[in-house]
Design an enzyme around this catalytic site. Structure first.
Site, PDB file in Angstrom:
ATOM      1  N   ASN A   1     -57.954  28.954 111.064  1.00 23.96           N
ATOM      2  CA  ASN A   1     -56.878  29.062 112.054  1.00 23.96           C
ATOM      3  C   ASN A   1     -56.294  27.668 112.222  1.00 23.96           C
ATOM      4  O   ASN A   1     -56.980  26.761 112.720  1.00 23.96           O
ATOM      5  CB  ASN A   1     -57.407  29.544 113.403  1.00 23.96           C
TER       6      ASN A   1
ATOM      7  N   ASP B   1     -52.805  42.673 132.045  1.00 24.46           N
ATOM      8  CA  ASP B   1     -53.107  44.025 132.531  1.00 24.46           C
ATOM      9  C   ASP B   1     -52.387  45.106 131.733  1.00 24.46           C
ATOM     10  O   ASP B   1     -52.937  46.165 131.455  1.00 24.46           O
ATOM     11  CB  ASP B   1     -52.718  44.174 134.010  1.00 24.46           C
TER      12      ASP B   1
ATOM     13  N   HIS C   1     -62.833  38.056 120.479  1.00 25.34           N
ATOM     14  CA  HIS C   1     -61.682  37.156 120.645  1.00 25.34           C
ATOM     15  C   HIS C   1     -61.560  36.806 122.123  1.00 25.34           C
ATOM     16  O   HIS C   1     -60.573  37.149 122.778  1.00 25.34           O
ATOM     17  CB  HIS C   1     -60.411  37.811 120.110  1.00 25.34           C
TER      18      HIS C   1
ATOM     19  N   GLU D   1     -55.008  32.548 110.946  1.00 25.05           N
ATOM     20  CA  GLU D   1     -53.956  32.371 111.954  1.00 25.05           C
ATOM     21  C   GLU D   1     -53.096  31.178 111.575  1.00 25.05           C
ATOM     22  O   GLU D   1     -53.603  30.116 111.222  1.00 25.05           O
ATOM     23  CB  GLU D   1     -54.526  32.120 113.363  1.00 25.05           C
TER      24      GLU D   1
ATOM     25  N   GLN E   1     -54.689  40.275 124.480  1.00 25.75           N
ATOM     26  CA  GLN E   1     -53.305  39.809 124.438  1.00 25.75           C
ATOM     27  C   GLN E   1     -52.295  40.936 124.245  1.00 25.75           C
ATOM     28  O   GLN E   1     -51.114  40.748 124.535  1.00 25.75           O
ATOM     29  CB  GLN E   1     -53.148  38.766 123.339  1.00 25.75           C
TER      30      GLN E   1
ATOM     31  N   TYR F   1     -52.698  25.320 113.298  1.00 26.78           N
ATOM     32  CA  TYR F   1     -51.352  25.246 113.836  1.00 26.78           C
ATOM     33  C   TYR F   1     -50.782  23.829 113.803  1.00 26.78           C
ATOM     34  O   TYR F   1     -49.617  23.636 113.488  1.00 26.78           O
ATOM     35  CB  TYR F   1     -51.330  25.738 115.292  1.00 26.78           C
TER      36      TYR F   1
ATOM     37  N   ARG G   1     -54.785  42.036 111.252  1.00 28.26           N
ATOM     38  CA  ARG G   1     -55.977  41.548 111.951  1.00 28.26           C
ATOM     39  C   ARG G   1     -55.892  41.941 113.427  1.00 28.26           C
ATOM     40  O   ARG G   1     -54.966  41.553 114.129  1.00 28.26           O
ATOM     41  CB  ARG G   1     -56.089  40.028 111.811  1.00 28.26           C
TER      42      ARG G   1
ATOM     43  N   ASN H   1     -63.953  34.449 117.107  1.00 36.38           N
ATOM     44  CA  ASN H   1     -62.728  33.679 116.917  1.00 36.38           C
ATOM     45  C   ASN H   1     -62.782  32.365 117.683  1.00 36.38           C
ATOM     46  O   ASN H   1     -62.961  32.350 118.904  1.00 36.38           O
ATOM     47  CB  ASN H   1     -61.514  34.484 117.410  1.00 36.38           C
ATOM     48  N   GLU H   2     -62.647  31.261 116.956  1.00 37.11           N
ATOM     49  CA  GLU H   2     -62.442  29.926 117.501  1.00 37.11           C
ATOM     50  C   GLU H   2     -63.488  29.481 118.519  1.00 37.11           C
ATOM     51  O   GLU H   2     -63.202  29.329 119.717  1.00 37.11           O
ATOM     52  CB  GLU H   2     -61.034  29.824 118.099  1.00 37.11           C
TER      53      GLU H   2
END
Length: 493
Positions: A329, A74, A144, A399, A41, A331, A99, A188-189
């Site tokens: 995590n 990219d 991740h 998160e 990311q 939200y 992190r 992660n997740e």
């Protein structure tokens, strides 16, 4: 049925009238604040040096229509070249930890442990050492979502051999960075990396195979996590004394009516229990209710055995207890009802295998991400549920953040912080849950997977049309920095 919603016993506990004084809004000594990012990311430099292709590099080229703005990672934030600015931002905020994740293909270009990239090693050494020089602890995630495409071509997370492949990768990372990294997230997740790609085909590797693929992935991820934890525990913990866990994506479910209490609890077991019960429960293995439902569903579909791969006794023992804390995590939340319940206009079900449907409370504020609605009490409810299910342990919120459009005056994000952190404090001070840290997602705007660059989660705004990817602090960055410095929520008087 809008307007009035049934509250379960878990929810009622969280809604008891509590007189909150300014003193109650203090964070305890030792509580730590951080921010997070992930390699694909933010790093960019997707084909720099000997880095090889990962499954997201492939997806954004083969299926660009899946990304809201048809963008790619990219270049992203170009953190591969601009890491010094990232470190500077963490210091300006006063973070206790940052992190990050390691890109598997940047460190091990072949996907296997037979070749370590010198440039990749230098990059992660620079970031880790740069953080430590500022007094900021690195929290490092090994995986991740950016699997080497070379391993995906061999079956990826549906191939049981990946347990050893991941273990070998983890051992390399521990040996290279373990002297300085004391907190690790293995994976992660799992929910997002297994259920979403194989159930919907909308995320990498975008292979639609809900009956088999999603469940093979689920078991292999848990086994790979356990393999890495056991390697660290035996070979590296005596020297480095670090701690490890995996991070779960947790959507809190509340029943739509009193009659939906049982199906809601089953939905919780499917959402959270599948990736928690094998590790954190005393018994280990899959949640019994999920095992039963999956066996029945598989038989009804004509399969000769359950599509949920069984754990052997040895595998149960391998996975059970492989944690040093629980990484949360969180939200958003949903209201849940059974298939026979009242029809409503809602999103697709997140829990098709257990016969549950969900809807959004119209009072919950939407965000720029289609899946994300604001319900602060969900964070507290979720953590209390986990403690009730698996006993007292240390929790770290790894998160939590808010999606919005561009702009520096993000008062809505500040409001989000305030309300979610208030609920976290209630979990700590009223429910007596041991929460040791909070991580804001994310340090800066980045490539937000299917949202591309349309959703902004960053404390820092990034100008993606600027070759230098200028980063500018938002109002929320100043607010978060003030919380960290004062060690309390600044909402009194």
């Amino acid at each position: 049925m809008h307007g009035r919603y049934y509250r379960s016993s878990h929810t009622c506990k969280s809604l008891l009238a509590v007189t909150v004084t300014c003193e109650d809004l203090d964070f305890p000594p030792g509580f730590q604040f951080g921010a997070a990012s992930a390699a694909y990311q933010v790093e960019g430099a997707w084909n720099v040096s000997d880095k090889s292709e990962n499954i997201w590099d492939r997806l954004v080229r083969d299926k660009p229509e899946l990304i809201a703005d048809r963008s790619t990672g990219d270049v992203a934030c170009d953190s591969y070249h601009l890491w010094r600015r990232d470190v500077e931002m963490t210091a300006d905020l006063g973070l206790h930890f940052y992190r990050i994740s390691i890109a598997w293909t940047r460190l091990l270009p072949n996907g296997f442990a037979n070749k370590i990239s010198e440039d990749g090693l230098n990059y992660y050494n620079n970031v880790i050492d740069g953080l430590l020089e500022k007094g900021i602890q690195p929290m490092v995630t090994l995986y991740h979502w950016d699997l080497p495409q070379s391993l995906q071509d061999l079956g990826g997370w549906t191939n049981p051999l990946i347990v050893n492949w991941f273990g070998n990768y983890a051992r390399i990372a521990f040996s290279l960075f373990g002297d300085r990294v004391k907190t690790w997230i293995t994976i992660n997740e799992p929910l997002i990396m297994c259920d979403v790609p194989y159930n919907t085909g909308s995320m990498a590797p975008a292979i639609v195979n809900p009956d088999v693929g999603a469940h093979l992935c689920a078991k292999n991820v848990l086994m790979a996590h356990a393999k890495a934890w056991r390697i660290y525990d035996k070979e590296f913990r005596p020297k480095y004394h670090g701690e490890l866990s995996l991070a779960n994506h947790l959507i809190w479910y509340e029943p739509f009516t009193p009659e939906d209490e049982e199906i809601t609890e089953t939905a919780r077991e499917y959402m959270a229990g599948r990736y928690s019960h094998p590790i954190y429960s005393k018994e280990g293995g899959w949640p019994p209710v999920i095992e039963k439902i999956m066996a029945e569903n598989s038989k009804a579909k004509g399969y000769s055995e359950s599509n949920l791969p069984a754990f052997t006794k040895e595998e149960i023992d391998l996975v059970r207890g492989t944690f040093d804390f629980y990484a949360v995590n969180h939200y958003t939340s949903r209201h849940t009802q059974g298939e026979e319940g009242e029809e409503f206009g809602a999103f697709r079900s997140d829990v098709p295998d257990v016969g549950a449907k969900y809807e959004i409370n119209p009072d919950w504020k939407p965000t720029t991400s289609s899946w994300f609605f604001v319900y602060p009490e969900g964070l507290r409810n979720q953590i209390v549920w986990l403690r009730e299910q698996y006993g007292d342990m240390k929790f770290i919120v790894t998160e939590n953040g808010y999606a919005r459009l561009k702009g520096l005056d993000d008062t809505d994000r500040i409001e989000y912080y305030t309300e979610y952190l208030k609920q976290l404090l209630l979990a700590m001070k009223v429910d007596h849950v041991n929460v040791s840290g909070y991580t804001h997602w994310s340090l800066m705007d980045n490539f937000e997977w299917l949202d591309g660059y349309t959703s902004k989660f960053g404390l820092y705004e990034v100008n993606f049309t600027d070759p230098m990817r200028e980063r500018t602090p938002r109002a929320s960055a100043n607010y978060y920095s003030k919380i960290i410095k004062q060690r309390k929520l600044d909402i009194c008087c």
